[in-house]
Design a protein around this motif. Sequence first.
Motif, PDB file in Angstrom:
ATOM      1  N   PHE A  34      16.869 -13.623  23.883  1.00  0.00           N
ATOM      2  CA  PHE A  34      15.980 -14.196  22.875  1.00  0.00           C
ATOM      3  C   PHE A  34      15.694 -13.217  21.752  1.00  0.00           C
ATOM      4  CE2 PHE A  34      13.135 -12.081  25.782  1.00  0.00           C
ATOM      5  CZ  PHE A  34      12.175 -11.518  24.967  1.00  0.00           C
ATOM      6  N   THR A  35      15.848 -11.924  22.005  1.00  0.00           N
ATOM      7  CA  THR A  35      15.611 -10.948  20.946  1.00  0.00           C
ATOM      8  C   THR A  35      16.679 -11.033  19.866  1.00  0.00           C
ATOM      9  OG1 THR A  35      16.816  -9.217  22.117  1.00  0.00           O
ATOM     10  CG2 THR A  35      14.457  -9.381  22.526  1.00  0.00           C
ATOM     11  N   ARG A  36      17.870 -11.464  20.250  1.00  0.00           N
ATOM     12  CA  ARG A  36      18.943 -11.637  19.263  1.00  0.00           C
ATOM     13  C   ARG A  36      18.577 -12.739  18.278  1.00  0.00           C
ATOM     14  NH1 ARG A  36      23.733 -12.442  22.371  1.00  0.00           N
ATOM     15  NH2 ARG A  36      23.506 -10.225  22.767  1.00  0.00           N
ATOM     16  N   ALA A  37      17.901 -13.771  18.744  1.00  0.00           N
ATOM     17  CA  ALA A  37      17.491 -14.859  17.856  1.00  0.00           C
ATOM     18  C   ALA A  37      16.397 -14.405  16.894  1.00  0.00           C
ATOM     19  CB  ALA A  37      17.005 -16.051  18.677  1.00  0.00           C
ATOM     20  N   VAL A  38      15.549 -13.489  17.335  1.00  0.00           N
ATOM     21  CA  VAL A  38      14.450 -13.025  16.486  1.00  0.00           C
ATOM     22  C   VAL A  38      14.975 -12.168  15.342  1.00  0.00           C
ATOM     23  CG1 VAL A  38      12.364 -11.618  16.435  1.00  0.00           C
ATOM     24  CG2 VAL A  38      12.772 -13.147  18.350  1.00  0.00           C
ATOM     25  N   VAL A  39      15.800 -11.187  15.654  1.00  0.00           N
ATOM     26  CA  VAL A  39      16.267 -10.238  14.639  1.00  0.00           C
ATOM     27  C   VAL A  39      17.613 -10.647  14.064  1.00  0.00           C
ATOM     28  CG1 VAL A  39      16.933  -7.838  14.262  1.00  0.00           C
ATOM     29  CG2 VAL A  39      14.959  -8.360  15.649  1.00  0.00           C
ATOM     30  N   GLY A  40      18.472 -11.233  14.850  1.00  0.00           N
ATOM     31  CA  GLY A  40      19.816 -11.580  14.400  1.00  0.00           C
ATOM     32  C   GLY A  40      19.865 -12.685  13.375  1.00  0.00           C
ATOM     33  N   SER A  41      18.793 -13.445  13.262  1.00  0.00           N
ATOM     34  CA  SER A  41      18.793 -14.537  12.290  1.00  0.00           C
ATOM     35  C   SER A  41      18.505 -14.058  10.868  1.00  0.00           C
ATOM     36  CB  SER A  41      17.759 -15.596  12.701  1.00  0.00           C
ATOM     37  OG  SER A  41      16.474 -15.032  12.708  1.00  0.00           O
ATOM     38  N   VAL A  42      18.077 -12.808  10.726  1.00  0.00           N
ATOM     39  CA  VAL A  42      17.810 -12.235   9.397  1.00  0.00           C
ATOM     40  C   VAL A  42      19.038 -11.426   8.985  1.00  0.00           C
ATOM     41  CG1 VAL A  42      16.293 -10.739   8.066  1.00  0.00           C
ATOM     42  CG2 VAL A  42      15.354 -12.104   9.940  1.00  0.00           C
ATOM     43  N   PRO A  43      19.750 -11.858   7.946  1.00  0.00           N
ATOM     44  CA  PRO A  43      21.005 -11.184   7.574  1.00  0.00           C
ATOM     45  C   PRO A  43      20.844  -9.690   7.267  1.00  0.00           C
ATOM     46  CG  PRO A  43      20.801 -13.246   6.388  1.00  0.00           C
ATOM     47  CD  PRO A  43      19.500 -13.020   7.108  1.00  0.00           C
ATOM     48  N   LEU A  44      19.730  -9.299   6.704  1.00  0.00           N
ATOM     49  CA  LEU A  44      19.511  -7.900   6.348  1.00  0.00           C
ATOM     50  C   LEU A  44      19.391  -7.016   7.597  1.00  0.00           C
ATOM     51  CD1 LEU A  44      18.886  -5.849   4.066  1.00  0.00           C
ATOM     52  CD2 LEU A  44      16.485  -6.400   4.389  1.00  0.00           C
ATOM     53  N   LEU A  45      18.909  -7.572   8.699  1.00  0.00           N
ATOM     54  CA  LEU A  45      18.646  -6.784   9.894  1.00  0.00           C
ATOM     55  C   LEU A  45      19.786  -6.794  10.913  1.00  0.00           C
ATOM     56  CD1 LEU A  45      14.945  -7.809  10.523  1.00  0.00           C
ATOM     57  CD2 LEU A  45      15.804  -5.804   9.320  1.00  0.00           C
ATOM     58  N   ARG A  46      20.825  -7.553  10.677  1.00  0.00           N
ATOM     59  CA  ARG A  46      21.901  -7.675  11.668  1.00  0.00           C
ATOM     60  C   ARG A  46      22.585  -6.344  11.972  1.00  0.00           C
ATOM     61  NH1 ARG A  46      24.287 -13.087   9.301  1.00  0.00           N
ATOM     62  NH2 ARG A  46      22.765 -14.511  10.224  1.00  0.00           N
ATOM     63  N   ASP A  47      22.700  -5.472  10.998  1.00  0.00           N
ATOM     64  CA  ASP A  47      23.356  -4.183  11.214  1.00  0.00           C
ATOM     65  C   ASP A  47      22.398  -3.108  11.704  1.00  0.00           C
ATOM     66  OD1 ASP A  47      25.735  -5.283  10.353  1.00  0.00           O
ATOM     67  OD2 ASP A  47      25.408  -4.677   8.263  1.00  0.00           O
ATOM     68  N   GLN A  49      19.711  -3.585  14.152  1.00  0.00           N
ATOM     69  CA  GLN A  49      18.882  -4.275  15.135  1.00  0.00           C
ATOM     70  C   GLN A  49      18.011  -3.322  15.947  1.00  0.00           C
ATOM     71  OE1 GLN A  49      21.025  -7.051  17.501  1.00  0.00           O
ATOM     72  NE2 GLN A  49      21.621  -8.299  15.766  1.00  0.00           N
ATOM     73  N   LEU A  50      18.497  -2.140  16.265  1.00  0.00           N
ATOM     74  CA  LEU A  50      17.690  -1.192  17.031  1.00  0.00           C
ATOM     75  C   LEU A  50      16.434  -0.806  16.269  1.00  0.00           C
ATOM     76  CD1 LEU A  50      17.395   0.595  19.539  1.00  0.00           C
ATOM     77  CD2 LEU A  50      18.632   2.363  18.297  1.00  0.00           C
ATOM     78  N   TRP A  51      16.599  -0.503  14.982  1.00  0.00           N
ATOM     79  CA  TRP A  51      15.442  -0.106  14.176  1.00  0.00           C
ATOM     80  C   TRP A  51      14.502  -1.279  13.926  1.00  0.00           C
ATOM     81  CZ3 TRP A  51      14.698   4.729  14.403  1.00  0.00           C
ATOM     82  CH2 TRP A  51      15.768   5.602  14.482  1.00  0.00           C
ATOM     83  N   ALA A  52      15.051  -2.461  13.816  1.00  0.00           N
ATOM     84  CA  ALA A  52      14.205  -3.640  13.629  1.00  0.00           C
ATOM     85  C   ALA A  52      13.353  -3.896  14.866  1.00  0.00           C
ATOM     86  CB  ALA A  52      15.064  -4.856  13.313  1.00  0.00           C
ATOM     87  N   HIS A  53      13.934  -3.737  16.040  1.00  0.00           N
ATOM     88  CA  HIS A  53      13.173  -3.915  17.272  1.00  0.00           C
ATOM     89  C   HIS A  53      12.127  -2.818  17.436  1.00  0.00           C
ATOM     90  CE1 HIS A  53      15.218  -7.379  18.813  1.00  0.00           C
ATOM     91  NE2 HIS A  53      16.392  -6.793  18.670  1.00  0.00           N
ATOM     92  N   ALA A  54      12.467  -1.612  17.032  1.00  0.00           N
ATOM     93  CA  ALA A  54      11.478  -0.529  17.086  1.00  0.00           C
ATOM     94  C   ALA A  54      10.307  -0.825  16.147  1.00  0.00           C
ATOM     95  CB  ALA A  54      12.136   0.799  16.711  1.00  0.00           C
ATOM     96  N   ALA A  55      10.603  -1.373  14.981  1.00  0.00           N
ATOM     97  CA  ALA A  55       9.537  -1.739  14.046  1.00  0.00           C
ATOM     98  C   ALA A  55       8.670  -2.861  14.615  1.00  0.00           C
ATOM     99  CB  ALA A  55      10.137  -2.160  12.711  1.00  0.00           C
ATOM    100  N   LEU A  56       9.274  -3.812  15.318  1.00  0.00           N
ATOM    101  CA  LEU A  56       8.499  -4.875  15.961  1.00  0.00           C
ATOM    102  C   LEU A  56       7.572  -4.312  17.031  1.00  0.00           C
ATOM    103  CD1 LEU A  56      11.081  -7.771  16.381  1.00  0.00           C
ATOM    104  CD2 LEU A  56       9.050  -7.769  14.943  1.00  0.00           C
ATOM    105  N   ALA A  57       8.066  -3.361  17.814  1.00  0.00           N
ATOM    106  CA  ALA A  57       7.241  -2.756  18.852  1.00  0.00           C
ATOM    107  C   ALA A  57       6.075  -1.979  18.246  1.00  0.00           C
ATOM    108  CB  ALA A  57       8.084  -1.850  19.739  1.00  0.00           C
ATOM    109  N   VAL A  58       6.332  -1.237  17.186  1.00  0.00           N
ATOM    110  CA  VAL A  58       5.262  -0.488  16.519  1.00  0.00           C
ATOM    111  C   VAL A  58       4.251  -1.445  15.885  1.00  0.00           C
ATOM    112  CG1 VAL A  58       4.785   1.077  14.594  1.00  0.00           C
ATOM    113  CG2 VAL A  58       6.641   1.576  16.180  1.00  0.00           C
TER     114      VAL A  58
END
Length: 73
Positions: A34-47, A49-58
């Motif tokens: 399900f995390t792929r659907a959260v971040v993977g749907s935003v074209p800017l964040l596809r490359d 994803q690790l940093w995007a998930h870290a930003a979500l956690a923070v």
Amino acid sequence: MKKFLELFGMALLVVGGCGILRELTGGWFVFMGFTRAVVGSVPLLRDHQLWAHAALAVAGLAVLVAADRRGRA
């Protein structure tokens, strides 16, 4: 309002943490898809994803701290 912020912050923290774990293990945890659907749907964040998930956690931690401060006032 405090309960909503706590729920929202916990959801962000769980999604971010699961996404970080999925990215670091090579994506072999199927139940974390399900995390792929959260971040993977935003074209800017596809490359990034690790940093995007870290930003979500923070962000989740920040919302939890804000909920705690709101409850004390």
